[in-house]
Design a protein around this motif. Structure first.
Motif, short mmCIF file in Angstrom:
data_model
loop_
_atom_site.label_atom_id
_atom_site.label_comp_id
_atom_site.label_asym_id
_atom_site.label_seq_id
_atom_site.Cartn_x
_atom_site.Cartn_y
_atom_site.Cartn_z
N MET A 108 -15.38 -86.90 48.67
CA MET A 108 -14.79 -87.49 47.46
C MET A 108 -15.57 -87.03 46.23
O MET A 108 -16.80 -87.11 46.23
CB MET A 108 -14.78 -89.02 47.55
N PRO A 109 -14.88 -86.54 45.20
CA PRO A 109 -15.59 -86.05 44.02
C PRO A 109 -16.29 -87.18 43.27
O PRO A 109 -15.87 -88.33 43.32
CB PRO A 109 -14.46 -85.43 43.18
N SER A 110 -17.36 -86.84 42.59
CA SER A 110 -18.09 -87.82 41.80
C SER A 110 -17.50 -87.91 40.40
O SER A 110 -16.93 -86.95 39.89
CB SER A 110 -19.57 -87.43 41.72
N PHE A 111 -17.61 -89.08 39.80
CA PHE A 111 -17.13 -89.29 38.44
C PHE A 111 -18.22 -88.87 37.46
O PHE A 111 -19.38 -89.24 37.60
CB PHE A 111 -16.80 -90.77 38.22
N ILE A 127 -3.06 -80.04 45.25
CA ILE A 127 -4.23 -80.82 44.85
C ILE A 127 -4.51 -81.84 45.95
O ILE A 127 -3.65 -82.67 46.28
CB ILE A 127 -4.01 -81.55 43.52
N ASN A 128 -5.69 -81.81 46.51
CA ASN A 128 -6.03 -82.74 47.58
C ASN A 128 -5.94 -84.19 47.10
O ASN A 128 -6.35 -84.50 45.98
CB ASN A 128 -7.45 -82.48 48.09
N PRO A 129 -5.42 -85.09 47.94
CA PRO A 129 -5.35 -86.51 47.56
C PRO A 129 -6.72 -87.08 47.19
O PRO A 129 -6.81 -87.99 46.36
CB PRO A 129 -4.79 -87.18 48.82
N ASP A 130 -7.79 -86.54 47.80
CA ASP A 130 -9.14 -87.01 47.47
C ASP A 130 -9.53 -86.71 46.04
O ASP A 130 -10.56 -87.21 45.56
CB ASP A 130 -10.17 -86.37 48.41
N CYS A 131 -8.73 -85.91 45.35
CA CYS A 131 -9.04 -85.51 43.98
C CYS A 131 -8.01 -86.05 42.99
O CYS A 131 -7.91 -85.56 41.85
CB CYS A 131 -9.09 -83.98 43.87
N LEU A 132 -7.23 -87.04 43.42
CA LEU A 132 -6.17 -87.59 42.57
C LEU A 132 -6.26 -89.11 42.49
O LEU A 132 -6.67 -89.77 43.45
CB LEU A 132 -4.80 -87.21 43.14
N PRO A 133 -5.82 -89.68 41.36
CA PRO A 133 -5.75 -91.14 41.27
C PRO A 133 -4.63 -91.68 42.16
O PRO A 133 -3.72 -90.95 42.55
CB PRO A 133 -5.46 -91.39 39.79
N LYS A 134 -4.71 -92.95 42.47
CA LYS A 134 -3.77 -93.56 43.41
C LYS A 134 -2.33 -93.47 42.96
O LYS A 134 -1.41 -93.43 43.79
CB LYS A 134 -4.18 -95.02 43.64
N ARG A 135 -2.09 -93.43 41.65
CA ARG A 135 -0.71 -93.38 41.16
C ARG A 135 0.00 -92.10 41.59
O ARG A 135 1.23 -92.02 41.57
CB ARG A 135 -0.65 -93.55 39.64
N TYR A 136 -0.78 -91.08 41.97
CA TYR A 136 -0.21 -89.82 42.46
C TYR A 136 -0.48 -89.63 43.95
O TYR A 136 -0.59 -88.51 44.43
CB TYR A 136 -0.75 -88.64 41.64
N GLY A 137 -0.56 -90.76 44.65
CA GLY A 137 -0.77 -90.71 46.09
C GLY A 137 -2.18 -90.35 46.49
O GLY A 137 -2.45 -90.02 47.65
N GLY A 138 -3.09 -90.42 45.53
CA GLY A 138 -4.48 -90.08 45.80
C GLY A 138 -5.29 -91.26 46.27
O GLY A 138 -4.76 -92.35 46.53
N LEU A 154 -8.31 -92.15 44.58
CA LEU A 154 -9.25 -92.56 43.54
C LEU A 154 -8.67 -93.64 42.63
O LEU A 154 -7.48 -93.66 42.34
CB LEU A 154 -9.64 -91.35 42.69
N ASP A 155 -9.53 -94.53 42.20
CA ASP A 155 -9.13 -95.59 41.28
C ASP A 155 -8.88 -94.99 39.89
O ASP A 155 -9.32 -93.87 39.58
CB ASP A 155 -10.21 -96.66 41.18
N ASP A 156 -8.19 -95.76 39.05
CA ASP A 156 -8.00 -95.32 37.68
C ASP A 156 -9.35 -95.19 36.98
O ASP A 156 -10.35 -95.77 37.41
CB ASP A 156 -7.11 -96.31 36.92
#
Length: 285
Positions: A1-4, A243-254, A256-258
């Motif tokens: 999971m990418p870091s913020f 784009i991997n789901p691990d790199c997307l916010p939940k609103r796009y099926g990812g 990650l939190d907003d």
């Protein structure tokens, strides 16, 4: 999971995986300085534009954006300065902090993490745009500012970025504010006139209104541009092929939190190096 990370990464030394990509694109540490000097001389020998900056770090952006091809890099440089000259209000005496209100409305922003290839993700949520509150010119100013900041990052110079255009809530009232002029400027920003390579653009959550918008943009898109445009609708599995789901916010099926849409601009207040670089580009800090 990418870091913020709500800060630009201006470290000149590329990570090993990005360095490998840079080499594949034609970059060579041993000849880099020589190629930059050749590019500088090429600029002096031609009269297509008169850049306000010619230091190595600045010219490097254009060379990386065009895979170290000097004539192509020069064309990009000329396109950039032509766009600057035609749209001075987007570049000169703009106060980035005055654009915080656009980020607060969540219309346009950059994620604080990268995709699986190390690329920045720029998201437009045009359905949230209220033209009576936010002018198209301010959207362009914010977009230019974000792309200018992205162009400062050595990693982004090499791998580029990707765009997600979320059209949920996009309506006929929005179409009234789209014109051929607006379309041509958007293409210039994303494709032809900024020293930041946009690898692909992804349209999600579009409705029937999208077809009308696409007709406005199509005259300015060549075959290569269309190859990098992907239309997914509400099928997030289609988006995940790019784009991997691990790199997307939940609103796009990812997964990650907003994230904060204003944290980027807040971080600028504490980053003297970024402020100085933006100042060289004409911004008022």
């Amino acid at each position: 999971m990418p870091s913020f990370e709500y800060r630009l990464n201006l470290e000149p030394e590329l990570p090993d995986d990005i360095k490998k990509v840079a080499i594949e694109q034609g970059e060579c540490e041993e000849t880099r300085a020589q190629t930059i000097e050749e590019f500088r001389n090429y600029i002096l020998e031609h009269n297509g534009c008169q850049p306000h900056r010619t230091e190595d770090e600045y010219l490097l952006r254009f060379l990386r954006a065009r895979y170290w091809n000097i004539p192509h890099s020069y064309k990009l440089l000329c396109n950039y300065y032509k766009f600057r000259d035609q749209n001075k209000s987007y570049f000169e005496k703009v106060r980035p902090m005055d654009l915080t209100y656009i980020a607060a409305k969540d219309i346009v922003h950059v994620t604080p993490y990268r995709d699986q290839c190390g690329r920045r993700i720029m998201i437009y949520r045009f359905g949230l745009w209220k033209p009576s509150e936010v002018s198209t010119d301010d959207i362009f100013r914010a977009s230019v500012c974000l792309l200018e900041m992205g162009g400062m990052e050595p990693i982004t110079q090499v791998v580029g970025g990707i765009g997600i255009f979320d059209l949920q809530g996009f309506s006929l009232s929005h179409i009234l504010h789209l014109s051929p002029s607006v379309a041509s400027k958007m293409i210039a920003l994303m494709v032809t006139s900024m020293p930041t390579r946009v690898a692909s653009i992804h349209i999600v959550n579009q409705n029937f209104v999208f077809n009308a918008a696409l007709k406005i943009f199509q005259p300015f898109m060549d075959a290569k541009m269309r190859e990098h445009l992907f239309i997914h609708g509400s099928d997030m599995a289609s988006l995940h092929k790019h784009i991997n789901p691990d790199c997307l916010p939940k609103r796009y099926g990812g997964t990650l939190d907003d994230f904060s849409s204003t944290a980027w601009l807040e971080a600028i207040k504490e980053d003297k190096q970024v402020q100085q670089e933006l100042g060289k580009q004409g911004y008022v800090m």
